[in-house]
Design an enzyme around this catalytic site. Sequence first.
Site, PDB file in Angstrom:
ATOM      1  N   MET A  10     -13.079 -12.066  -1.006  1.00  0.00           N
ATOM      2  CA  MET A  10     -12.176 -12.624  -2.018  1.00  0.00           C
ATOM      3  C   MET A  10     -11.322 -13.771  -1.454  1.00  0.00           C
ATOM      4  O   MET A  10     -11.265 -14.862  -2.018  1.00  0.00           O
ATOM      5  CB  MET A  10     -11.268 -11.498  -2.553  1.00  0.00           C
ATOM      6  CG  MET A  10     -10.254 -12.000  -3.546  1.00  0.00           C
ATOM      7  SD  MET A  10      -9.516 -10.678  -4.504  1.00  0.00           S
ATOM      8  CE  MET A  10      -8.852  -9.599  -3.262  1.00  0.00           C
ATOM      9  N   THR A  61     -12.412  -3.440   4.053  1.00  0.00           N
ATOM     10  CA  THR A  61     -11.271  -3.328   3.141  1.00  0.00           C
ATOM     11  C   THR A  61     -11.342  -2.144   2.171  1.00  0.00           C
ATOM     12  O   THR A  61     -10.486  -2.026   1.295  1.00  0.00           O
ATOM     13  CB  THR A  61     -11.115  -4.631   2.325  1.00  0.00           C
ATOM     14  OG1 THR A  61     -12.346  -4.888   1.641  1.00  0.00           O
ATOM     15  CG2 THR A  61     -10.767  -5.816   3.216  1.00  0.00           C
ATOM     16  N   TYR A 124      -7.711   2.732   7.372  1.00  0.00           N
ATOM     17  CA  TYR A 124      -7.696   1.276   7.145  1.00  0.00           C
ATOM     18  C   TYR A 124      -6.446   0.646   7.775  1.00  0.00           C
ATOM     19  O   TYR A 124      -6.539  -0.283   8.578  1.00  0.00           O
ATOM     20  CB  TYR A 124      -7.770   0.986   5.640  1.00  0.00           C
ATOM     21  CG  TYR A 124      -7.441  -0.443   5.270  1.00  0.00           C
ATOM     22  CD1 TYR A 124      -8.358  -1.473   5.520  1.00  0.00           C
ATOM     23  CD2 TYR A 124      -6.216  -0.776   4.682  1.00  0.00           C
ATOM     24  CE1 TYR A 124      -8.049  -2.785   5.180  1.00  0.00           C
ATOM     25  CE2 TYR A 124      -5.916  -2.086   4.347  1.00  0.00           C
ATOM     26  CZ  TYR A 124      -6.832  -3.083   4.597  1.00  0.00           C
ATOM     27  OH  TYR A 124      -6.522  -4.388   4.267  1.00  0.00           O
TER      28      TYR A 124
END
Length: 292
Positions: A10, A61, A124
Site C-alpha cells: 500500500m 503486516t 507483529y
Amino acid sequence: MIWLIGTKGMLGAEAARLFEAQGMQYLGTDREVDITHGERLTAFAQAQGPISWIVNCAAYTAVDRAEDEPLICGRINRDGAANIARTAAEIGAKLIHISTDYVFNGKGSRPYREDDEPCPLGVYGRTKREGEAAILESHEAAYIIRTSWLYGAYGKNFVTTMLRLMEERDRLSVVHDQRGSPTWAYDLAQLMLRLITAPAAGRTIPYGIYHFSNEGNISWFDFAVEIYREAQERGLVTRPCILNPCSSAEFPAKVTRPGYSVLDKSKIKAALGIDIPDWKRSLHSFLPHQRA
Ligand SMILES: NC(=O)c1ccc[n+]([C@@H]2O[C@H](COP(=O)([O-])OP(=O)(O)OC[C@H]3O[C@@H](n4cnc5c(N)ncnc54)[C@H](OP(=O)(O)O)[C@@H]3O)[C@@H](O)[C@H]2O)c1
C-alpha cells in the site's frame, strides 16, 4: 538513485507513484528481491548504479496471522530490516524505514513520544520493534518513521473496507474504544520525499526515530462516521447504512489492539518545519480517487 523496497504494498505503491510524478530516479522492488536474504540483498544493491537512499516499505503486516507465523514474521520484520540496514551501511546509502504505533501497548493517556518505552502487545509489534533496534545498531544514517492507521489507494485498508461494507450492508458495528490517528499513505510518501530532498534544501535532519500520522485523533467509529458522511455526499455509497459503536470485546481478535495509539509528532514537525494535514482534510482529498 533511490531504491524503494516494497513497491507492491500500500505505502510502497503510493511512494512509487509520487517519486515517478516528481521525476525522481528510483529503482522499485518487492518480493522478487527478498529482504530476508542478506547476502543476495547486498549483492543486488552492489550490482546497481550508485544508490544514495534506500526506502523500505516492505514488511509482514498481517497482525493476527503473525501470531501463527512468528518465525516468518520475525524473518521479514526483524531480519529483513537488519539486512537492509547492513546493505545500506555497506553501500553508503541513507535509509528510511517504516515502523508502527504497535510498538506501544496503547495504555498511555498522552500522545506517545519517540523516547517512550516500547511495549508491544503481539508478534507483529514485537518484530517491528526488533527491526528498529537492529537498524539503530547497524546503520547510523537511518530514519525510522513510526506511523499508524495507514490507508490509501493501493491496498486493502479500513477506508476501502468501510466503503465496500457500507454499500453491502444495512448495519455496521465499528469499535469506539480504540483511539488513534489515521494516516493517508500519500501524506507519508510526501514526508519521505521531504526527508530525501531536505539536504538539497539546505536542511540537516538528525537521524533517528520519528513519529508521523495525520493530525487529530479519533476512534475507529468516528472515522467510519466521517467516511460514511463524505462517501454519501460524493455518491460513493448509494444506500443507507446504520453505524453502531461497539467495544473491542465484541470483535475478538488474536491480538489485543492498543487502546490509545496516538503519536506525538512534534519532533518531525520541528525538524522539517512542516505542518501535517488534519485527518479529515486528508480523507477529503483521498476519497475523490475512489470509484463509486
Ligand atoms: N497498514 C497499516 O495500517 C500500518 C500501520 C502502521 C505502520 N505500518 C507500516 O507501514 C509499512 C507499509 O505498510 P503497508 O500497509 O504498505 O504494507 P503492505 O501493503 O503489506 O506491503 C508490504 C509489501 O512488502 C512485501 N514483502 C513482504 N515480505 C517481503 C520480503 N521478504 N521481501 C520483499 N518484500 C516483501 C509484501 O509482499 P506480500 O504482499 O507478497 O507479502 C508487500 O508488497 C510497513 O512497515 C508497516 O509495518 C502499516
